[in-house]
Write a protein that holds these residues in place. Structure first.
Motif, short mmCIF file in Angstrom:
data_model
loop_
_atom_site.label_atom_id
_atom_site.label_comp_id
_atom_site.label_asym_id
_atom_site.label_seq_id
_atom_site.Cartn_x
_atom_site.Cartn_y
_atom_site.Cartn_z
N ALA A 33 12.98 -17.54 9.79
CA ALA A 33 11.74 -17.59 9.01
C ALA A 33 11.17 -16.20 8.87
O ALA A 33 11.41 -15.33 9.71
CB ALA A 33 10.72 -18.52 9.69
N ARG A 34 10.42 -16.02 7.78
CA ARG A 34 9.69 -14.76 7.57
C ARG A 34 8.22 -15.10 7.37
O ARG A 34 7.88 -16.08 6.70
CB ARG A 34 10.23 -14.01 6.36
CG ARG A 34 11.66 -13.53 6.54
CD ARG A 34 12.14 -12.69 5.39
NE ARG A 34 12.16 -13.46 4.15
CZ ARG A 34 12.52 -12.97 2.97
NH1 ARG A 34 12.87 -11.70 2.86
NH2 ARG A 34 12.53 -13.72 1.90
N PHE A 35 7.37 -14.23 7.94
CA PHE A 35 5.93 -14.40 7.86
C PHE A 35 5.33 -13.13 7.27
O PHE A 35 5.58 -12.03 7.76
CB PHE A 35 5.33 -14.65 9.25
CG PHE A 35 5.81 -15.93 9.86
CD1 PHE A 35 5.06 -17.09 9.72
CD2 PHE A 35 7.00 -16.01 10.55
CE1 PHE A 35 5.49 -18.29 10.27
CE2 PHE A 35 7.45 -17.19 11.11
CZ PHE A 35 6.69 -18.34 10.97
N LYS A 36 4.54 -13.29 6.20
CA LYS A 36 3.91 -12.15 5.53
C LYS A 36 2.57 -11.83 6.18
O LYS A 36 1.81 -12.72 6.56
CB LYS A 36 3.67 -12.44 4.05
CG LYS A 36 4.93 -12.59 3.24
CD LYS A 36 4.67 -12.60 1.75
CE LYS A 36 4.01 -13.86 1.29
NZ LYS A 36 3.88 -13.94 -0.18
N PHE A 37 2.31 -10.53 6.29
CA PHE A 37 0.99 -10.04 6.69
C PHE A 37 0.65 -8.92 5.74
O PHE A 37 1.47 -8.50 4.93
CB PHE A 37 0.98 -9.58 8.16
CG PHE A 37 1.93 -8.45 8.48
CD1 PHE A 37 1.51 -7.13 8.42
CD2 PHE A 37 3.24 -8.71 8.85
CE1 PHE A 37 2.38 -6.09 8.73
CE2 PHE A 37 4.13 -7.67 9.15
CZ PHE A 37 3.68 -6.36 9.09
N CYS A 38 -0.57 -8.45 5.78
CA CYS A 38 -0.92 -7.36 4.88
C CYS A 38 -1.87 -6.38 5.56
O CYS A 38 -2.24 -6.54 6.71
CB CYS A 38 -1.48 -7.88 3.56
SG CYS A 38 -3.15 -8.45 3.65
N PHE A 39 -2.23 -5.38 4.80
CA PHE A 39 -3.07 -4.30 5.31
C PHE A 39 -4.46 -4.32 4.71
O PHE A 39 -5.19 -3.35 4.83
CB PHE A 39 -2.40 -2.95 5.04
CG PHE A 39 -1.19 -2.69 5.91
CD1 PHE A 39 -1.32 -1.94 7.06
CD2 PHE A 39 0.05 -3.20 5.58
CE1 PHE A 39 -0.22 -1.70 7.87
CE2 PHE A 39 1.16 -2.95 6.38
CZ PHE A 39 1.02 -2.19 7.54
N TRP A 40 -4.85 -5.41 4.05
CA TRP A 40 -6.21 -5.46 3.51
C TRP A 40 -6.97 -6.71 3.93
O TRP A 40 -8.15 -6.85 3.64
CB TRP A 40 -6.20 -5.28 1.99
CG TRP A 40 -5.49 -6.33 1.21
CD1 TRP A 40 -4.16 -6.39 0.92
CD2 TRP A 40 -6.06 -7.49 0.60
NE1 TRP A 40 -3.88 -7.51 0.18
CE2 TRP A 40 -5.04 -8.20 -0.04
CE3 TRP A 40 -7.37 -7.99 0.52
CZ2 TRP A 40 -5.26 -9.37 -0.73
CZ3 TRP A 40 -7.58 -9.15 -0.18
CH2 TRP A 40 -6.53 -9.83 -0.79
#
Length: 142
Positions: A33-40
Motif C-alpha cells: 500500500a501507498r499513503f500520500k502526505f503533503c507539505f501544506w
C-alpha cells in the motif's frame, strides 16, 4: 528509509527512483500500500493497494493511515522526503490565498497565485512558498 512499525507492518519512504506526490510505502508480502502526505496540511490518505484482490481489512489500512498522521511520524516522513528528494511537490501548482490551500482549477481567480518554488524547513516544521508575481510568500506552520 524506515519510518515506524505498526502491528508488525513497516512504513517506509523509498529513496530510489521516487516521484511525486510525497508518499510512504508498506509492503506486507501479499499486498502493498501507498499513503500520500503533503507539505501544506496534515492529512494523510490511502493512495492505493495492490493487488486489490489481497487488500487487507479496512481497520489495518486505517490504522496505518492514522499512524502516519501522528505528528512525529509525519514530521519524520517530511524530513526524509525533503532531505533526500529536495522537493515538496508543489512547484507550479496553484495556491489560493483566501482559502489557504492548493487548488485544482480551470481558471485563475484574483485570490490564486502559481507556486514558483517551495521548500520545507524540518527544524521548524514549516513549508515556505514563493508565489509568482505575489508581493509576499506564504509560510505554512504544520
Amino acid at each position: 528509509m524506515r519510518l515506524f512499525s505498526y502491528k508488525g507492518f513497516s512504513m517506509v519512504i523509498m529513496l530510489r527512483d521516487e516521484h511525486c506526490p510525497p508518499h510512504a510505502h508498506v509492503d506486507a508480502g501479499s499486498w502493498s500500500a501507498r499513503f500520500k502526505f503533503c507539505f501544506w496540511h496534515n492529512s494523510v490518505e490511502l493512495w492505493d493497494v495492490v493487488p486489490h484482490s489481497n487488500r487487507p481489512p479496512v481497520a489495518v489500512l486505517e490504522g496505518l493511515r492514522h499512524a502516519l498522521g501522528q505528528p512525529a511520524h509525519l514530521r519524520r516522513a517530511r524530513a526524509i522526503w525533503w532531505g533526500e528528494l529536495h522537493t515538496v511537490c508543489l512547484d507550479h501548482q496553484i495556491w489560493d490565498w483566501q482559502a489557504s490551500e492548493v487548488v485544482v482549477i480551470k481558471r485563475i481567480a484574483n485570490t490564486t497565485w502559481m507556486i514558483g518554488s517551495a521548500c520545507y524547513e524540518p527544524e521548524t516544521n514549516k513549508t515556505l512558498l514563493a508565489l509568482i508575481g505575489a508581493p509576499e510568500g506564504v509560510e505554512i506552520q504544520l
